[in-house]
Structures are given as structure tokens and as C-alpha cells.
Design an enzyme around this catalytic site. Sequence first.
Site, PDB file in Angstrom:
ATOM      1  N   SER A  64       0.840  -1.195   0.000  1.00  0.00           N
ATOM      2  CA  SER A  64       0.000   0.000   0.000  1.00  0.00           C
ATOM      3  C   SER A  64       0.875   1.245   0.000  1.00  0.00           C
ATOM      4  CB  SER A  64      -0.892  -0.002   1.249  1.00  0.00           C
ATOM      5  OG  SER A  64      -1.617   1.203   1.347  1.00  0.00           O
ATOM      6  N   CYS A  65       0.446   2.253  -0.770  1.00  0.00           N
ATOM      7  CA  CYS A  65       1.121   3.551  -0.782  1.00  0.00           C
ATOM      8  C   CYS A  65       0.046   4.627  -0.607  1.00  0.00           C
ATOM      9  CB  CYS A  65       1.918   3.735  -2.067  1.00  0.00           C
ATOM     10  SG  CYS A  65       0.905   3.827  -3.564  1.00  0.00           S
ATOM     11  N   TYR A  66       0.277   5.799  -1.125  1.00  0.00           N
ATOM     12  CA  TYR A  66      -0.693   6.886  -0.990  1.00  0.00           C
ATOM     13  C   TYR A  66      -1.915   6.690  -1.888  1.00  0.00           C
ATOM     14  CZ  TYR A  66       3.138   9.209   1.402  1.00  0.00           C
ATOM     15  OH  TYR A  66       4.157   9.500   2.269  1.00  0.00           O
ATOM     16  N   GLY A  68      -1.830   4.301  -4.826  1.00  0.00           N
ATOM     17  CA  GLY A  68      -1.778   3.076  -5.620  1.00  0.00           C
ATOM     18  C   GLY A  68      -0.830   3.084  -6.801  1.00  0.00           C
ATOM     19  N   PHE A  93      -3.807   3.923   0.110  1.00  0.00           N
ATOM     20  CA  PHE A  93      -4.444   4.233   1.394  1.00  0.00           C
ATOM     21  C   PHE A  93      -5.600   5.209   1.209  1.00  0.00           C
ATOM     22  CE2 PHE A  93      -4.811   6.348   5.531  1.00  0.00           C
ATOM     23  CZ  PHE A  93      -5.026   5.239   6.334  1.00  0.00           C
TER      24      PHE A  93
END
Length: 116
Positions: A64-66, A68, A93
Amino acid sequence: MVAETTPDELRERLADDDDDLAVVDIRDPSSYASGHIPDSENLPAATLGPEVFDREWPAEVVVSCYVGKSSKQVASVLDSNVDADVSSLRGGFDAWDGAVEDGSEGEADLGPTSPF
């Protein structure tokens, strides 16, 4: 092409208490501390190095990142180097609408800056 896991799919998997699933949050430590997916581990992309490949990984890993995008790149590298099914959280996220924890309990220090 990297597989994607939707927030709904991840929420269902987490509800099953699956020990063969890990969520890796690659955002910076302050963003992670402000809110993250429960039981996720903070491995900021800027600190990931080759030693990550030598870790013992569960059968499935969701990155997971900010939003995708970065998670797709990291998931691709992990998928090529670890024995696990690796996917990226679709929408990152920002798209997560499940439970959120705060704090930095899952943060890991992996040392030098990564080539990712």
C-alpha cells in the site's frame, strides 16, 4: 503487470485473520503514524534495500502507498524477488475505507536507501 487487490478484497482477507497475509505500507513514517491499515508494517519505499528480499515472507503480500502508483512499482520488484504472491492495493491508502490505526508500532528500520 502487477496484480491489484481492491480495498474490499483486502478488508475481507483481514477479517479472516489470515496469518499468511502481510500488508506493507510504503508511505513515509509520519503518514503511517497518522493512520494506517491495522497490522500493516511500515517499510517506507525510500528505505527499502536488498536485505528485504532475504526476509521470511508470508504466502501473500499486499503493498500500500498513498494512491496506488508507487505500490505497483514496489510490488513488482518484491514479486520478482520473494516467494510470495504480491499485489498492490488499488487506490492506495486514499481508497481504504476500512478500520484505521494510528501510531508507529509496525515501523521497521531497514537501513540504507533503496534502489526502488
